[in-house]
Each structure stands twice: as C-alpha cells, then as structure tokens.
Design a protein around this motif. Structure first.
Motif, PDB file in Angstrom:
ATOM      1  N   ARG A  31       1.105  45.945  48.738  1.00 39.53           N
ATOM      2  CA  ARG A  31       1.087  45.141  49.968  1.00 39.53           C
ATOM      3  C   ARG A  31       1.266  46.069  51.318  1.00 39.53           C
ATOM      4  O   ARG A  31       1.313  47.001  51.122  1.00 39.53           O
ATOM      5  CB  ARG A  31       2.899  44.325  50.377  1.00 39.53           C
ATOM      6  N   PRO A  32       0.202  45.903  52.037  1.00 38.10           N
ATOM      7  CA  PRO A  32      -0.621  44.683  52.789  1.00 38.10           C
ATOM      8  C   PRO A  32      -1.569  44.235  52.279  1.00 38.10           C
ATOM      9  O   PRO A  32      -2.240  43.163  52.340  1.00 38.10           O
ATOM     10  CB  PRO A  32      -0.563  45.008  53.782  1.00 38.10           C
ATOM     11  N   PHE A  33      -2.199  44.894  50.860  1.00 45.18           N
ATOM     12  CA  PHE A  33      -2.974  44.142  51.046  1.00 45.18           C
ATOM     13  C   PHE A  33      -3.728  43.888  49.496  1.00 45.18           C
ATOM     14  O   PHE A  33      -4.422  42.513  49.642  1.00 45.18           O
ATOM     15  CB  PHE A  33      -4.632  46.230  50.478  1.00 45.18           C
ATOM     16  N   ILE A  34      -2.263  44.150  48.988  1.00 46.62           N
ATOM     17  CA  ILE A  34      -2.906  43.133  47.074  1.00 46.62           C
ATOM     18  C   ILE A  34      -1.302  42.723  47.302  1.00 46.62           C
ATOM     19  O   ILE A  34      -0.889  43.321  47.448  1.00 46.62           O
ATOM     20  CB  ILE A  34      -2.779  44.129  45.966  1.00 46.62           C
ATOM     21  N   GLN A  35      -1.108  41.354  46.757  1.00 43.36           N
ATOM     22  CA  GLN A  35       0.449  40.938  47.059  1.00 43.36           C
ATOM     23  C   GLN A  35       0.063  40.471  45.295  1.00 43.36           C
ATOM     24  O   GLN A  35      -1.095  40.324  45.277  1.00 43.36           O
ATOM     25  CB  GLN A  35      -0.451  39.602  48.105  1.00 43.36           C
ATOM     26  N   ASP A  36       1.226  40.114  45.293  1.00 42.54           N
ATOM     27  CA  ASP A  36       2.342  39.913  44.316  1.00 42.54           C
ATOM     28  C   ASP A  36       1.536  39.044  43.786  1.00 42.54           C
ATOM     29  O   ASP A  36       1.202  37.379  44.698  1.00 42.54           O
ATOM     30  CB  ASP A  36       3.681  39.576  44.258  1.00 42.54           C
ATOM     31  N   GLY A  37       1.048  38.340  42.798  1.00 42.66           N
ATOM     32  CA  GLY A  37       0.183  37.254  42.292  1.00 42.66           C
ATOM     33  C   GLY A  37      -1.221  37.483  42.637  1.00 42.66           C
ATOM     34  O   GLY A  37      -1.905  36.709  41.587  1.00 42.66           O
ATOM     35  N   ASP A  38      -1.959  38.582  43.245  1.00 47.46           N
ATOM     36  CA  ASP A  38      -3.382  38.274  42.750  1.00 47.46           C
ATOM     37  C   ASP A  38      -4.053  39.263  41.751  1.00 47.46           C
ATOM     38  O   ASP A  38      -2.866  39.344  40.900  1.00 47.46           O
ATOM     39  CB  ASP A  38      -3.885  39.336  44.278  1.00 47.46           C
ATOM     40  N   THR A  39      -4.737  38.536  41.595  1.00 53.46           N
ATOM     41  CA  THR A  39      -5.760  39.163  40.558  1.00 53.46           C
ATOM     42  C   THR A  39      -6.376  40.443  41.330  1.00 53.46           C
ATOM     43  O   THR A  39      -6.530  40.093  41.511  1.00 53.46           O
ATOM     44  CB  THR A  39      -6.575  38.390  39.376  1.00 53.46           C
ATOM     45  N   VAL A  40      -6.980  41.284  40.177  1.00 54.77           N
ATOM     46  CA  VAL A  40      -7.707  42.674  40.096  1.00 54.77           C
ATOM     47  C   VAL A  40      -8.581  42.822  38.905  1.00 54.77           C
ATOM     48  O   VAL A  40      -8.100  42.180  37.867  1.00 54.77           O
ATOM     49  CB  VAL A  40      -6.786  43.590  40.252  1.00 54.77           C
ATOM     50  N   LEU A  41      -9.732  42.782  39.157  1.00 58.27           N
ATOM     51  CA  LEU A  41     -10.934  43.224  37.877  1.00 58.27           C
ATOM     52  C   LEU A  41     -10.784  44.195  37.098  1.00 58.27           C
ATOM     53  O   LEU A  41     -11.321  45.582  38.339  1.00 58.27           O
ATOM     54  CB  LEU A  41     -12.236  42.345  38.653  1.00 58.27           C
ATOM     55  N   LEU A  42     -10.451  45.186  36.504  1.00 59.56           N
ATOM     56  CA  LEU A  42     -10.487  46.696  36.042  1.00 59.56           C
ATOM     57  C   LEU A  42     -11.681  46.912  35.038  1.00 59.56           C
ATOM     58  O   LEU A  42     -11.852  45.955  33.787  1.00 59.56           O
ATOM     59  CB  LEU A  42      -9.138  46.697  34.540  1.00 59.56           C
ATOM     60  N   ARG A  43     -11.793  47.657  35.512  1.00 59.91           N
ATOM     61  CA  ARG A  43     -12.269  48.866  34.005  1.00 59.91           C
ATOM     62  C   ARG A  43     -12.067  50.496  33.459  1.00 59.91           C
ATOM     63  O   ARG A  43     -11.516  50.674  34.507  1.00 59.91           O
ATOM     64  CB  ARG A  43     -13.974  48.886  35.098  1.00 59.91           C
ATOM     65  N   ALA A  44     -12.689  50.523  32.746  1.00 56.76           N
ATOM     66  CA  ALA A  44     -11.703  51.937  31.193  1.00 56.76           C
ATOM     67  C   ALA A  44     -12.016  52.830  32.472  1.00 56.76           C
ATOM     68  O   ALA A  44     -13.576  53.166  32.737  1.00 56.76           O
ATOM     69  CB  ALA A  44     -12.040  51.494  30.301  1.00 56.76           C
ATOM     70  N   TYR A  45     -11.101  53.502  32.446  1.00 56.53           N
ATOM     71  CA  TYR A  45     -11.659  54.920  33.566  1.00 56.53           C
ATOM     72  C   TYR A  45     -11.884  55.891  32.227  1.00 56.53           C
ATOM     73  O   TYR A  45     -11.772  55.743  31.069  1.00 56.53           O
ATOM     74  CB  TYR A  45      -9.863  55.672  33.482  1.00 56.53           C
ATOM     75  N   SER A  46     -13.321  56.105  32.192  1.00 55.07           N
ATOM     76  CA  SER A  46     -14.010  57.158  30.844  1.00 55.07           C
ATOM     77  C   SER A  46     -14.122  58.614  32.003  1.00 55.07           C
ATOM     78  O   SER A  46     -14.751  59.298  31.217  1.00 55.07           O
ATOM     79  CB  SER A  46     -15.298  56.620  31.721  1.00 55.07           C
ATOM     80  N   GLY A  47     -13.232  58.975  33.040  1.00 52.52           N
ATOM     81  CA  GLY A  47     -13.335  60.433  33.117  1.00 52.52           C
ATOM     82  C   GLY A  47     -13.349  61.326  34.800  1.00 52.52           C
ATOM     83  O   GLY A  47     -13.789  60.265  35.254  1.00 52.52           O
ATOM     84  N   PRO A  48     -13.284  62.178  35.066  1.00 57.20           N
ATOM     85  CA  PRO A  48     -13.637  62.146  36.433  1.00 57.20           C
ATOM     86  C   PRO A  48     -14.938  62.211  36.707  1.00 57.20           C
ATOM     87  O   PRO A  48     -15.514  62.250  35.524  1.00 57.20           O
ATOM     88  CB  PRO A  48     -13.207  63.672  36.222  1.00 57.20           C
ATOM     89  N   PRO A  49     -15.653  61.464  37.907  1.00 57.39           N
ATOM     90  CA  PRO A  49     -14.091  62.106  38.912  1.00 57.39           C
ATOM     91  C   PRO A  49     -13.331  60.692  39.385  1.00 57.39           C
ATOM     92  O   PRO A  49     -14.807  59.882  38.776  1.00 57.39           O
ATOM     93  CB  PRO A  49     -15.292  62.463  40.148  1.00 57.39           C
ATOM     94  N   LEU A  50     -12.448  61.243  39.582  1.00 57.11           N
ATOM     95  CA  LEU A  50     -12.273  59.623  39.869  1.00 57.11           C
ATOM     96  C   LEU A  50     -12.042  59.657  41.890  1.00 57.11           C
ATOM     97  O   LEU A  50     -11.736  60.539  42.299  1.00 57.11           O
ATOM     98  CB  LEU A  50     -10.233  59.853  40.036  1.00 57.11           C
TER      99      LEU A  50
END
Length: 157
Positions: free
Chosen positions: A42-61
């Motif tokens: 919070r305050p940007f992402i609340q309990d119950g919101d959803t996010v779309l993920l992509r696999a982390y494939s290495g630097p740079p992050l």
C-alpha cells in the motif's frame, strides 16, 4: 445454478504448492496473474489486487521494479530499492522500516501490470514513471514515520 457443481467451491492450497505452480508456468515462458495478499504494498497495490508477472531472466533489474522473490523460505512481493554487497534490497511500499536482502537467484518474476480489484483499469507498473513514484515513496520513509508518529500523538489528546 452453476453448470459445474464444483464451480463455486473454494479450495485452499498451501503457499508452497501455489508458488510451485506459478514458477512452473513462468518457466514455460508464460505470464502469470496472481492476487496480492496483505497490505505491504500500500498505497499503490492493495490487498486483493492482481498483478501480471513475467519470469525474471537476469540482469539488468530496473530499480523500483515490483518483484516476486523467495526470502528465507517465504514468498514476498515487494519493490527492488537497491543493492548492497551483491545482495538485492527489497521493501514493501507500506512498510516504514523493514527490508529484505536476497540473492539474485531468489528473484522469481517481475510484475508488469497491476489490476486494482475495484476498478476496470490496468496500470503498467514496469514503466519508469511508476518505478520512480514507488522509489520516491520509499525514500520518504523517515518523513512518513514522523508524520505517523505526530498523528498518533495528536489523536491521543
């Protein structure tokens, strides 16, 4: 009446099983949309919101990225706020003190989109402005603690 008699049933699975499946899907090169639990973002992402993920494939992050990682046998969804001694530092946006220190190998995925639960919109959280907004919020943690303390003192009177 549901077509499938099991359609409205709620099934509870362990976090370990849930995230094992999330990781399996990510390894296949697919995106995964997960529900965020808790108030640490919070305050940007609340309990119950959803996010779309992509696999982390290495630097740079990119600094300010919202990531899914494993820290001491638990899964966390927090913001990447820096590096120190080769470790990645994570912090929840709603957290005023705590940080996690993880290895690069503990990073599972990066969040690209945010879907608030009570709105019909999507927010691209991987873009620079969204990452900078989150980092700004992180860097004023001390000020936020002072304001919170002042509020608690004035509400007692």
């Amino acid at each position: 009446m549901p077509e499938n008699k099991h359609e409205n049933e709620i099934r509870v699975i362990s976090n370990e099983d849930y995230f094992a499946e999330v990781q399996r899907i990510l390894r296949e090169g697919k995106e995964v949309r997960i529900r965020v639990k808790g108030n640490s973002m919070r305050p940007f992402i609340q309990d119950g919101d959803t996010v779309l993920l992509r696999a982390y494939s290495g630097p740079p992050l990119p600094l300010g990225s919202n990531i899914l990682a494993k820290e001491n046998d638990k899964f966390v969804f927090h913001r990447f706020v820096g590096k120190k001694n080769g470790q990645y530092i994570l912090a929840g946006d709603g957290n005023l003190v705590l940080r996690e220190y993880i290895a690069e190998t503990d990073i599972i995925a990066i969040a690209y989109m945010h879907y608030p639960k009570d709105k019909e919109l999507s927010i691209a959280i991987h873009l620079p402005w969204a990452r900078l907004r989150g980092l700004g919020w992180y860097y004023i943690r001390l000020l936020r603690r002072i304001v919170l303390k002042f509020k608690s003192l004035t509400q007692k009177n």
